[in-house]
Design a protein around this motif. Structure first.
Motif, PDB file in Angstrom:
ATOM      1  N   UNK A   1       0.794  -1.399  -0.170  1.00 20.45           N
ATOM      2  CA  UNK A   1       0.061   0.039   0.278  1.00 20.45           C
ATOM      3  C   UNK A   1       0.836   1.169   0.066  1.00 20.45           C
ATOM      4  N   UNK A   2       0.556   2.149  -0.724  1.00 21.23           N
ATOM      5  CA  UNK A   2       1.314   3.515  -0.936  1.00 21.23           C
ATOM      6  C   UNK A   2       2.727   3.339  -1.266  1.00 21.23           C
ATOM      7  N   UNK A   3       2.750   2.641  -2.448  1.00 18.54           N
ATOM      8  CA  UNK A   3       4.141   2.723  -2.760  1.00 18.54           C
ATOM      9  C   UNK A   3       5.065   3.848  -3.122  1.00 18.54           C
ATOM     10  N   UNK A   4       6.434   3.720  -2.917  1.00 18.44           N
ATOM     11  CA  UNK A   4       7.196   4.929  -3.277  1.00 18.44           C
ATOM     12  C   UNK A   4       7.730   4.387  -4.533  1.00 18.44           C
ATOM     13  N   UNK A   5       7.481   5.142  -5.751  1.00 18.94           N
ATOM     14  CA  UNK A   5       8.385   4.653  -6.997  1.00 18.94           C
ATOM     15  C   UNK A   5       9.761   5.408  -7.072  1.00 18.94           C
ATOM     16  N   UNK A   6      10.122   6.211  -6.039  1.00 22.79           N
ATOM     17  CA  UNK A   6      11.461   6.646  -6.157  1.00 22.79           C
ATOM     18  C   UNK A   6      12.635   5.546  -5.543  1.00 22.79           C
ATOM     19  N   UNK A   7      11.850   4.762  -4.645  1.00 26.71           N
ATOM     20  CA  UNK A   7      12.526   3.527  -3.922  1.00 26.71           C
ATOM     21  C   UNK A   7      12.398   2.017  -3.860  1.00 26.71           C
ATOM     22  N   UNK A   8      11.017   2.006  -4.622  1.00 31.50           N
ATOM     23  CA  UNK A   8      10.309   0.660  -4.620  1.00 31.50           C
ATOM     24  C   UNK A   8       9.772   0.378  -6.206  1.00 31.50           C
ATOM     25  N   UNK A   9       9.684  -0.946  -6.088  1.00 33.61           N
ATOM     26  CA  UNK A   9       8.940  -1.478  -7.616  1.00 33.61           C
ATOM     27  C   UNK A   9       7.357  -1.146  -7.508  1.00 33.61           C
ATOM     28  N   UNK A  10       6.835  -0.876  -8.396  1.00 38.03           N
ATOM     29  CA  UNK A  10       5.499  -0.690  -8.276  1.00 38.03           C
ATOM     30  C   UNK A  10       4.971  -1.035  -9.544  1.00 38.03           C
ATOM     31  N   UNK A  11       3.662  -1.216  -9.556  1.00 36.13           N
ATOM     32  CA  UNK A  11       2.869  -1.918 -10.473  1.00 36.13           C
ATOM     33  C   UNK A  11       2.260  -0.818 -11.135  1.00 36.13           C
ATOM     34  N   UNK A  12       2.645  -0.454 -12.445  1.00 33.98           N
ATOM     35  CA  UNK A  12       2.155   0.794 -13.198  1.00 33.98           C
ATOM     36  C   UNK A  12       0.950   0.441 -14.082  1.00 33.98           C
ATOM     37  N   UNK A  13       0.643  -0.439 -14.509  1.00 32.21           N
ATOM     38  CA  UNK A  13      -0.396  -1.133 -15.523  1.00 32.21           C
ATOM     39  C   UNK A  13      -0.737  -2.741 -15.405  1.00 32.21           C
ATOM     40  N   UNK A  14      -2.010  -2.901 -15.874  1.00 35.59           N
ATOM     41  CA  UNK A  14      -2.373  -4.382 -15.909  1.00 35.59           C
ATOM     42  C   UNK A  14      -3.295  -4.232 -16.839  1.00 35.59           C
ATOM     43  N   UNK A  15      -3.123  -4.964 -18.044  1.00 29.66           N
ATOM     44  CA  UNK A  15      -4.220  -4.924 -19.154  1.00 29.66           C
ATOM     45  C   UNK A  15      -4.551  -6.388 -19.078  1.00 29.66           C
ATOM     46  N   UNK A  16      -5.649  -6.626 -19.155  1.00 27.09           N
ATOM     47  CA  UNK A  16      -6.138  -8.097 -19.377  1.00 27.09           C
ATOM     48  C   UNK A  16      -6.386  -8.424 -20.868  1.00 27.09           C
ATOM     49  N   UNK A  17      -5.832  -9.576 -21.263  1.00 27.60           N
ATOM     50  CA  UNK A  17      -5.850  -9.606 -22.880  1.00 27.60           C
ATOM     51  C   UNK A  17      -6.881 -10.670 -23.191  1.00 27.60           C
ATOM     52  N   UNK A  18      -7.376 -10.549 -24.286  1.00 25.05           N
ATOM     53  CA  UNK A  18      -8.645 -11.678 -24.828  1.00 25.05           C
ATOM     54  C   UNK A  18      -8.004 -12.603 -25.517  1.00 25.05           C
ATOM     55  N   UNK A  19      -7.519 -13.411 -24.764  1.00 24.09           N
ATOM     56  CA  UNK A  19      -6.938 -14.794 -24.947  1.00 24.09           C
ATOM     57  C   UNK A  19      -5.494 -14.836 -25.831  1.00 24.09           C
ATOM     58  N   UNK A  20      -5.057 -15.934 -26.554  1.00 22.43           N
ATOM     59  CA  UNK A  20      -3.689 -16.071 -27.159  1.00 22.43           C
ATOM     60  C   UNK A  20      -3.581 -15.234 -28.291  1.00 22.43           C
ATOM     61  N   UNK A  21      -4.707 -14.755 -29.120  1.00 25.68           N
ATOM     62  CA  UNK A  21      -4.377 -14.043 -30.138  1.00 25.68           C
ATOM     63  C   UNK A  21      -3.935 -12.764 -29.839  1.00 25.68           C
ATOM     64  N   UNK A  22      -4.487 -12.076 -28.752  1.00 29.26           N
ATOM     65  CA  UNK A  22      -4.109 -10.440 -28.283  1.00 29.26           C
ATOM     66  C   UNK A  22      -2.680 -10.913 -27.754  1.00 29.26           C
ATOM     67  N   UNK A  23      -2.404 -12.259 -27.058  1.00 30.32           N
ATOM     68  CA  UNK A  23      -1.193 -12.098 -26.384  1.00 30.32           C
ATOM     69  C   UNK A  23       0.090 -12.150 -27.329  1.00 30.32           C
ATOM     70  N   UNK A  24      -0.378 -12.852 -28.710  1.00 31.10           N
ATOM     71  CA  UNK A  24       0.565 -12.828 -29.835  1.00 31.10           C
ATOM     72  C   UNK A  24       0.928 -11.569 -30.148  1.00 31.10           C
ATOM     73  N   UNK A  25      -0.161 -10.716 -30.244  1.00 28.27           N
ATOM     74  CA  UNK A  25      -0.071  -9.536 -30.832  1.00 28.27           C
ATOM     75  C   UNK A  25       0.860  -8.439 -29.891  1.00 28.27           C
ATOM     76  N   UNK A  26       0.847  -8.542 -28.703  1.00 26.38           N
ATOM     77  CA  UNK A  26       1.359  -7.791 -27.656  1.00 26.38           C
ATOM     78  C   UNK A  26       2.915  -8.245 -27.500  1.00 26.38           C
ATOM     79  N   UNK A  27       3.091  -9.535 -27.896  1.00 26.29           N
ATOM     80  CA  UNK A  27       4.469 -10.095 -27.966  1.00 26.29           C
ATOM     81  C   UNK A  27       5.342  -9.577 -28.959  1.00 26.29           C
ATOM     82  N   UNK A  28       4.622  -9.268 -29.954  1.00 30.91           N
ATOM     83  CA  UNK A  28       5.267  -8.241 -31.180  1.00 30.91           C
ATOM     84  C   UNK A  28       6.548  -9.101 -32.099  1.00 30.91           C
TER      85      UNK A  28
END
Length: 365
Positions: free
Chosen positions: A83-110
């Motif tokens: 809770x209340x993470x400090x990005x100056x000193x800590x790892x922080x989750x900046x984004x979470x995208x839910x993908x629509x199955x393997x096809x979108x995973x393939x596209x994101x892997x690029x």
């Protein structure tokens, strides 16, 4: 025996005063830290709030996450807050995208042709394993894309039995992940597993081999087992089923791994040994694997049960070896630098004992 159980509960990384189910996402952290992309497949059930906890899901879920790594990060360290993470000193989750199955995973892997899948151990939340994968990727400069296979750990010190069942439950999802990556055109799939996650990895390969002999070596281009919480006799039967293991196949051990000593005693093993803290490799002599002994780095490591990720000295040696390897072999394979093909026994096991100075004693049992 009960005494060992209580010791085990005290020894694991418990955070009794912290709610580990809390997982804040802070997109603005990237204005301070640098991004590390971590893909994921998970067999955890999605909770109503969008999180993925300890309940077991009916179908594989696909995610792309962005972790902000602090500007002052030093290899071998992982600092974060629930809770209340400090990005100056800590790892922080900046984004979470839910993908629509393997096809979108393939596209994101690029089009990346190499994916390393990190399989976590017991007592781990999804955010924790994502942060660890990001740290490993950054500290070791893992080539290609990094992915976590997040199985439904209860993330409690007292949840060992639940996690054992969840580990077995998760075998199909890991196999499905590998098969889908290959179907996407990923040329090289590497499995990097820790602790109980190594048992999951071995069981997944074994079941696939029983259905399709030769599957593991055809679909997996490398395996790294870190501090495997795995019975040696069980490992031998799994290897006997696999027959031709992926190459390279590396087992990272430390004779001073305290948690594995307790894990063995909980099972009534008087020698106090698991595969990850084995004192002699003679029982593994017939298998084409590399046993990398990291005991010398135990004092330098923040965790004796995860020396490979928490020893700055060991990480520095691995990175130095990787730089040299790239100089002389730009097309060299990623994890071969840990156990180069030139030193491996072509007919059986190879033992590599590392010293704190980076020197290696290589022998064949």
């Amino acid at each position: 025996m009960l005494r060992y159980f209580f010791i085990f509960l005290l020894a694991v990384p418990l955070t009794a005063c912290v709610d580990r189910t809390i997982s804040e996402t802070v997109p603005t952290a990237l204005s301070v830290g640098s991004p590390e992309t971590v893909f994921a497949t998970t067999t955890r059930a999605r909770e109503p709030d969008g999180s993925y906890g300890f309940k077991r899901g009916e179908a594989l879920q696909y995610l792309e996450m962005t972790v902000s790594i602090p500007p002052n990060h030093t290899p071998g360290t992982l600092d974060f807050s629930y809770a209340n993470p400090n990005p100056e000193k800590q790892f922080v989750m900046a984004g979470v995208d839910e993908l629509q199955g393997p096809s979108e995973m393939k596209a994101r892997l690029g089009g990346k042709d190499e994916v390393s899948i990190f399989i976590h151990g017991y007592n781990t939340t999804q955010f924790e394993t994502t942060f660890r994968a990001a740290q490993l990727s950054r500290d070791i400069n893992i080539p290609g894309a990094i992915m976590v296979y997040s199985w439904p750990s209860q993330a409690r010190g007292a949840g060992y039995a639940y996690d054992l069942d969840s580990m077995l439950f998760a075998r199909d999802g890991l196999e499905q992940t590998v098969r889908q990556l290959k179907a996407m055109g990923v040329r090289r799939v590497i499995l990097v597993a820790h602790s109980m996650g190594t048992a999951l990895t071995m069981e997944m390969m074994r079941q696939a081999e029983l259905r399709e002999p030769g599957w593991a070596s055809k679909n997996i281009e490398g395996v790294v087992l870190i501090a495997p919480d795995l019975d040696v006799d069980l490992f031998r039967t799994q290897m006997d089923t696999i027959k031709t293991p992926p190459d390279p196949f590396i087992v990272m051990v430390s004779r001073k791994d305290k948690l594995l000593n307790i894990s063995a005693r909980l099972r009534g093993t008087t020698q106090g040994e698991r595969l990850g803290n084995i004192s002699s490799v003679d029982a593994l002599a017939d298998y084409k694997i590399s046993i990398l002994d990291t005991t010398a780095f135990n004092k330098d490591a923040d965790s004796s049960h995860f020396v490979a990720a928490t020893s700055p000295a060991l990480l520095a040696i691995i990175n130095s070896a990787r730089r040299v390897s790239r100089t002389f072999d730009p097309d060299g394979r990623g994890f071969d630098v840990i156990a180069p093909n030139s030193v491996r026994n072509p007919t059986g096991a190879t033992e590599i004992v590392l010293s704190e100075t980076g020197q290696a004693r290589v022998s064949s049992p």
